[in-house]
Design a protein around this motif. Structure first.
Motif, PDB file in Angstrom:
ATOM      1  N   ILE A   1      55.754  11.028  51.720  1.00 36.32           N
ATOM      2  CA  ILE A   1      54.911  11.049  50.515  1.00 36.32           C
ATOM      3  C   ILE A   1      53.728  11.996  50.647  1.00 36.32           C
ATOM      4  CG2 ILE A   1      55.520   8.646  50.059  1.00 36.32           C
ATOM      5  CD1 ILE A   1      52.563   7.949  50.679  1.00 36.32           C
ATOM      6  N   LEU A   2      53.589  12.652  51.792  1.00 35.28           N
ATOM      7  CA  LEU A   2      52.442  13.533  52.026  1.00 35.28           C
ATOM      8  C   LEU A   2      52.226  14.540  50.896  1.00 35.28           C
ATOM      9  CD1 LEU A   2      51.438  15.041  55.427  1.00 35.28           C
ATOM     10  CD2 LEU A   2      51.533  16.516  53.431  1.00 35.28           C
ATOM     11  N   PRO A   3      53.242  15.274  50.442  1.00 32.88           N
ATOM     12  CA  PRO A   3      52.989  16.250  49.367  1.00 32.88           C
ATOM     13  C   PRO A   3      52.546  15.602  48.063  1.00 32.88           C
ATOM     14  CG  PRO A   3      55.349  16.050  49.812  1.00 32.88           C
ATOM     15  CD  PRO A   3      54.641  15.345  50.913  1.00 32.88           C
ATOM     16  N   PHE A   4      53.049  14.404  47.768  1.00 31.00           N
ATOM     17  CA  PHE A   4      52.673  13.730  46.525  1.00 31.00           C
ATOM     18  C   PHE A   4      51.232  13.229  46.591  1.00 31.00           C
ATOM     19  CE2 PHE A   4      57.290  13.027  47.094  1.00 31.00           C
ATOM     20  CZ  PHE A   4      57.726  13.793  46.027  1.00 31.00           C
ATOM     21  N   VAL A   5      50.832  12.719  47.757  1.00 28.92           N
ATOM     22  CA  VAL A   5      49.452  12.270  47.925  1.00 28.92           C
ATOM     23  C   VAL A   5      48.499  13.452  47.783  1.00 28.92           C
ATOM     24  CG1 VAL A   5      47.794  11.249  49.530  1.00 28.92           C
ATOM     25  CG2 VAL A   5      50.106  10.317  49.381  1.00 28.92           C
ATOM     26  N   ALA A   6      48.885  14.593  48.344  1.00 32.77           N
ATOM     27  CA  ALA A   6      48.043  15.786  48.242  1.00 32.77           C
ATOM     28  C   ALA A   6      47.890  16.217  46.778  1.00 32.77           C
ATOM     29  CB  ALA A   6      48.640  16.923  49.068  1.00 32.77           C
TER      30      ALA A   6
ATOM     31  N   LEU B   1      58.398   9.163  41.110  1.00 30.79           N
ATOM     32  CA  LEU B   1      58.000   9.610  42.443  1.00 30.79           C
ATOM     33  C   LEU B   1      56.526   9.311  42.697  1.00 30.79           C
ATOM     34  CD1 LEU B   1      59.856  13.058  42.652  1.00 30.79           C
ATOM     35  CD2 LEU B   1      60.367  10.992  43.979  1.00 30.79           C
ATOM     36  N   ILE B   2      55.692   9.566  41.684  1.00 31.41           N
ATOM     37  CA  ILE B   2      54.268   9.299  41.828  1.00 31.41           C
ATOM     38  C   ILE B   2      54.021   7.797  41.959  1.00 31.41           C
ATOM     39  CG2 ILE B   2      52.078   9.316  40.576  1.00 31.41           C
ATOM     40  CD1 ILE B   2      52.739  11.961  41.898  1.00 31.41           C
ATOM     41  N   GLU B   3      54.784   6.996  41.203  1.00 38.71           N
ATOM     42  CA  GLU B   3      54.637   5.544  41.302  1.00 38.71           C
ATOM     43  C   GLU B   3      54.998   5.058  42.699  1.00 38.71           C
ATOM     44  OE1 GLU B   3      56.596   1.433  39.491  1.00 38.71           O
ATOM     45  OE2 GLU B   3      56.722   3.284  38.330  1.00 38.71           O
ATOM     46  N   ALA B   4      56.104   5.557  43.240  1.00 36.34           N
ATOM     47  CA  ALA B   4      56.501   5.170  44.596  1.00 36.34           C
ATOM     48  C   ALA B   4      55.448   5.608  45.609  1.00 36.34           C
ATOM     49  CB  ALA B   4      57.861   5.786  44.938  1.00 36.34           C
ATOM     50  N   ALA B   5      54.912   6.811  45.421  1.00 39.38           N
ATOM     51  CA  ALA B   5      53.889   7.311  46.340  1.00 39.38           C
ATOM     52  C   ALA B   5      52.639   6.438  46.290  1.00 39.38           C
ATOM     53  CB  ALA B   5      53.535   8.760  45.992  1.00 39.38           C
ATOM     54  N   ALA B   6      52.246   5.996  45.089  1.00 46.63           N
ATOM     55  CA  ALA B   6      51.069   5.138  44.961  1.00 46.63           C
ATOM     56  C   ALA B   6      51.277   3.809  45.678  1.00 46.63           C
ATOM     57  CB  ALA B   6      50.752   4.902  43.487  1.00 46.63           C
ATOM     58  N   GLY B   7      52.468   3.228  45.520  1.00 43.03           N
ATOM     59  CA  GLY B   7      52.773   1.984  46.222  1.00 43.03           C
ATOM     60  C   GLY B   7      52.759   2.168  47.731  1.00 43.03           C
ATOM     61  N   TRP B   8      53.337   3.273  48.194  1.00 43.68           N
ATOM     62  CA  TRP B   8      53.363   3.546  49.623  1.00 43.68           C
ATOM     63  C   TRP B   8      51.959   3.793  50.168  1.00 43.68           C
ATOM     64  CZ3 TRP B   8      56.469   2.387  53.277  1.00 43.68           C
ATOM     65  CH2 TRP B   8      57.847   2.299  53.060  1.00 43.68           C
ATOM     66  N   MET B   9      51.086   4.371  49.339  1.00 40.88           N
ATOM     67  CA  MET B   9      49.707   4.591  49.788  1.00 40.88           C
ATOM     68  C   MET B   9      49.043   3.275  50.173  1.00 40.88           C
ATOM     69  SD  MET B   9      48.559   7.465  46.997  1.00 40.88           S
ATOM     70  CE  MET B   9      46.813   7.077  47.109  1.00 40.88           C
ATOM     71  N   VAL B  10      49.295   2.238  49.386  1.00 38.29           N
ATOM     72  CA  VAL B  10      48.734   0.922  49.695  1.00 38.29           C
ATOM     73  C   VAL B  10      49.273   0.428  51.034  1.00 38.29           C
ATOM     74  CG1 VAL B  10      48.578  -1.483  48.953  1.00 38.29           C
ATOM     75  CG2 VAL B  10      48.448   0.356  47.252  1.00 38.29           C
TER      76      VAL B  10
ATOM     77  N   VAL C   1      38.901  13.745  48.747  1.00 29.57           N
ATOM     78  CA  VAL C   1      38.781  14.630  49.917  1.00 29.57           C
ATOM     79  C   VAL C   1      39.341  13.929  51.149  1.00 29.57           C
ATOM     80  CG1 VAL C   1      37.145  15.771  51.465  1.00 29.57           C
ATOM     81  CG2 VAL C   1      36.820  15.905  48.992  1.00 29.57           C
ATOM     82  N   ALA C   2      39.071  12.631  51.271  1.00 31.27           N
ATOM     83  CA  ALA C   2      39.599  11.863  52.404  1.00 31.27           C
ATOM     84  C   ALA C   2      41.125  11.845  52.386  1.00 31.27           C
ATOM     85  CB  ALA C   2      39.053  10.440  52.360  1.00 31.27           C
ATOM     86  N   MET C   3      41.714  11.716  51.197  1.00 30.16           N
ATOM     87  CA  MET C   3      43.174  11.707  51.094  1.00 30.16           C
ATOM     88  C   MET C   3      43.757  13.046  51.545  1.00 30.16           C
ATOM     89  SD  MET C   3      43.376   9.676  47.457  1.00 30.16           S
ATOM     90  CE  MET C   3      45.104  10.019  47.123  1.00 30.16           C
ATOM     91  N   VAL C   4      43.113  14.139  51.158  1.00 26.72           N
ATOM     92  CA  VAL C   4      43.573  15.455  51.607  1.00 26.72           C
ATOM     93  C   VAL C   4      43.418  15.577  53.117  1.00 26.72           C
ATOM     94  CG1 VAL C   4      43.144  17.936  51.479  1.00 26.72           C
ATOM     95  CG2 VAL C   4      43.073  16.557  49.395  1.00 26.72           C
ATOM     96  N   THR C   5      42.296  15.069  53.641  1.00 29.33           N
ATOM     97  CA  THR C   5      42.063  15.099  55.089  1.00 29.33           C
ATOM     98  C   THR C   5      43.135  14.323  55.831  1.00 29.33           C
ATOM     99  OG1 THR C   5      39.671  15.268  54.722  1.00 29.33           O
ATOM    100  CG2 THR C   5      40.401  14.550  56.903  1.00 29.33           C
ATOM    101  N   LEU C   6      43.498  13.157  55.307  1.00 26.77           N
ATOM    102  CA  LEU C   6      44.549  12.355  55.932  1.00 26.77           C
ATOM    103  C   LEU C   6      45.882  13.105  55.920  1.00 26.77           C
ATOM    104  CD1 LEU C   6      43.648   8.864  54.441  1.00 26.77           C
ATOM    105  CD2 LEU C   6      43.561   9.495  56.862  1.00 26.77           C
TER     106      LEU C   6
END
Length: 451
Positions: A28-33, A154-163, A375-380
């Motif tokens: 999910i890295l590209p979607f979080v970015a 895809l964005i919904e799945a990425a949001a869930g995975w972020m949690v 910014v923290a999300m991009v850093t991660l």
């Protein structure tokens, strides 16, 4: 259970969580970015629009009174012939009026008019709630709507995975034996420095990231759709009797106005009582809604056909002033007037969450805090990618190894089931990953079996 068995079980759980944290994070890295970059930009959409389109959005206050709404819209239509779709009175003394017109080419433009002398300042392709074409693109990229239904999911799945990544990351950070998670960047260089940066960033910003993920989910198709349905059915969103038995159309509120309370977006627009006669003048409609106390910054959508209604709506920075007012287009009667406090508990909570998510609720402080979270999300993302690149063997993914005797720890299984039920698309992706993991396990077991 012996101490050795306990240590073995703990080690198996740790390795399993680490592997899933690694694999899910990488996927999910590209979607979080994308979410972080576009979200960080969109937090300042009003400020960006004001700078980029200042000559259209600002005027010098005149010494005379403003022109009437009918005069302002007439000036816009004279400059850009078409069908009047919406009118936005000046939000302040130094602001222009906004008139939305559907042209013969089928495109809707926003015409900016000086409310003191009727001069047309220019026009832009209508960006809806985004306020400009540029911010419209940012908004669509944020939700990946350009990819269609797949992008939203895809964005919904990425949001869930972020949690889940925040949760598993905290688990991996927790002390194990004598190893304690770092609360500051102690390493000086190399992969350990990136590891510390990743851990510390996640530790201090995890709750903000979870908040952004959860408050963004109401817009999603699967999770958001179910949340909407349950809120409505439980009477905690917009209870039955919403329209006070007024006849309704098949057109949802979201299609009639640029921005409405989230819990109202799927509800049908009401209909005017009698589809005949002379519609109310725009000047009268403006006078009516302003008498009702709607705050500046509102817009009035024109009736959609002979049975349509006038709709005044505003979604201000102070969410307590949000309002939607429907008027019969012939009699001017108020068919519905709703504010934040008219919503059910879940609708009310969702509106507050969305307002904070968009950086509106508490002004600049809200925007800065969420910008730092972005910014923290991009850093991660960057630190995770660098750590992976530095540790990966040539020609290999470099994921933490699955033991030959790998079994799913019960704790992890329970967490996975619960998370899959709460985030359906995460559960679906978990099943896909589980199938791949099982395939890897079988392949490894077959390789080590004696011939």
């Amino acid at each position: 259970m012996t101490e050795q068995t306990k240590r073995g079980a703990s080690s198996a759980l740790y390795r399993a969580v680490w592997r899933w944290h690694f694999v899910a994070g990488l996927l999910i890295l590209p979607f979080v970015a994308i979410l972080a970059v576009t979200g960080g930009i969109y937090l300042f959409k009003d400020e960006i629009n004001d700078v980029a389109y200042g000559p259209l959005r600002f005027v010098t206050p005149g010494e005379t009174a403003r022109l009437s709404p009918s005069e302002i819209t007439a000036a816009a239509l004279a400059s850009h012939p078409g069908t009047l779709k919406a009118y936005g009175p000046p939000a302040a003394a130094n602001r222009s009026a906004e008139v939305k017109i559907l042209g013969a080419d089928g495109l809707k433009d926003t015409i900016y008019v000086n409310p003191y002398d009727g001069a047309v300042l220019g026009s832009l392709w209508d960006g809806g709630a985004a306020g400009s074409p540029a911010m419209f693109v940012v908004r669509k990229l944020h939700s990946l709507e350009y990819v269609g239904w797949l992008g939203n999911r895809l964005i919904e799945a990425a949001a869930g995975w972020m949690v889940l990544l925040v949760g598993t990351g905290i688990f991996l950070w927790l002390p194990r034996g004598r190893q304690t998670g770092t609360v500051s960047i102690k390493a000086k260089r190399g992969r350990p420095w990136w590891r510390d940066l990743h851990a510390v960033t996640g530790l201090y910003t995890g709750l903000f990231i979870v908040f952004l993920a959860m408050t963004g989910l109401p817009w999603s198709s699967v999770w958001g759709g179910k949340f909407y349905d349950y809120a409505y059915q439980l009477g905690l969103g917009m209870p039955d009797g919403y329209w006070s038995n007024t006849p309704v159309s098949t057109v949802p509120v979201a299609d009639a106005v640029d921005r409405a309370p989230w819990i109202m977006e799927k509800q049908p627009m009401p209909l005017s009582g009698v589809a005949e006669g002379v519609p109310q003048a725009l000047d009268n409609v403006v006078a009516t809604v302003e008498k009702l106390g709607i705050v500046p910054g509102y817009a009035i959508s024109m009736p959609n056909g002979p049975e349509g209604v006038f709709t005044a709506s505003v979604y201000p920075d102070d969410i307590t002033d949000e309002r939607v007012i429907h008027l019969d287009q012939y009699t001017g009667k108020v068919l519905y007037d709703a504010g934040l406090n008219d919503l059910g508990a879940l609708g009310w909570a969702a509106e507050w969450g969305i307002s904070i998510h968009m950086g509106q609720a508490w002004g600049l402080a809200n925007q800065i805090v969420l910008l730092l979270a972005c910014v923290a999300m991009v850093t991660l993302c960057v630190s995770a990618a660098v750590m992976w690149w530095k540790r990966r063997p040539a020609g290999s993914l470099g994921a933490p190894q699955v033991p030959v005797d790998w079994r799913i720890p019960r704790t992890l299984l329970l967490i996975a089931v619960a998370a899959g039920l709460f985030f359906p698309l995460v559960g679906l992706s978990m099943l896909g990953l589980a199938v791949i993991e099982f395939g890897i396990y079988l392949a490894k077991r077959n390789r080590i079996q004696p011939t």
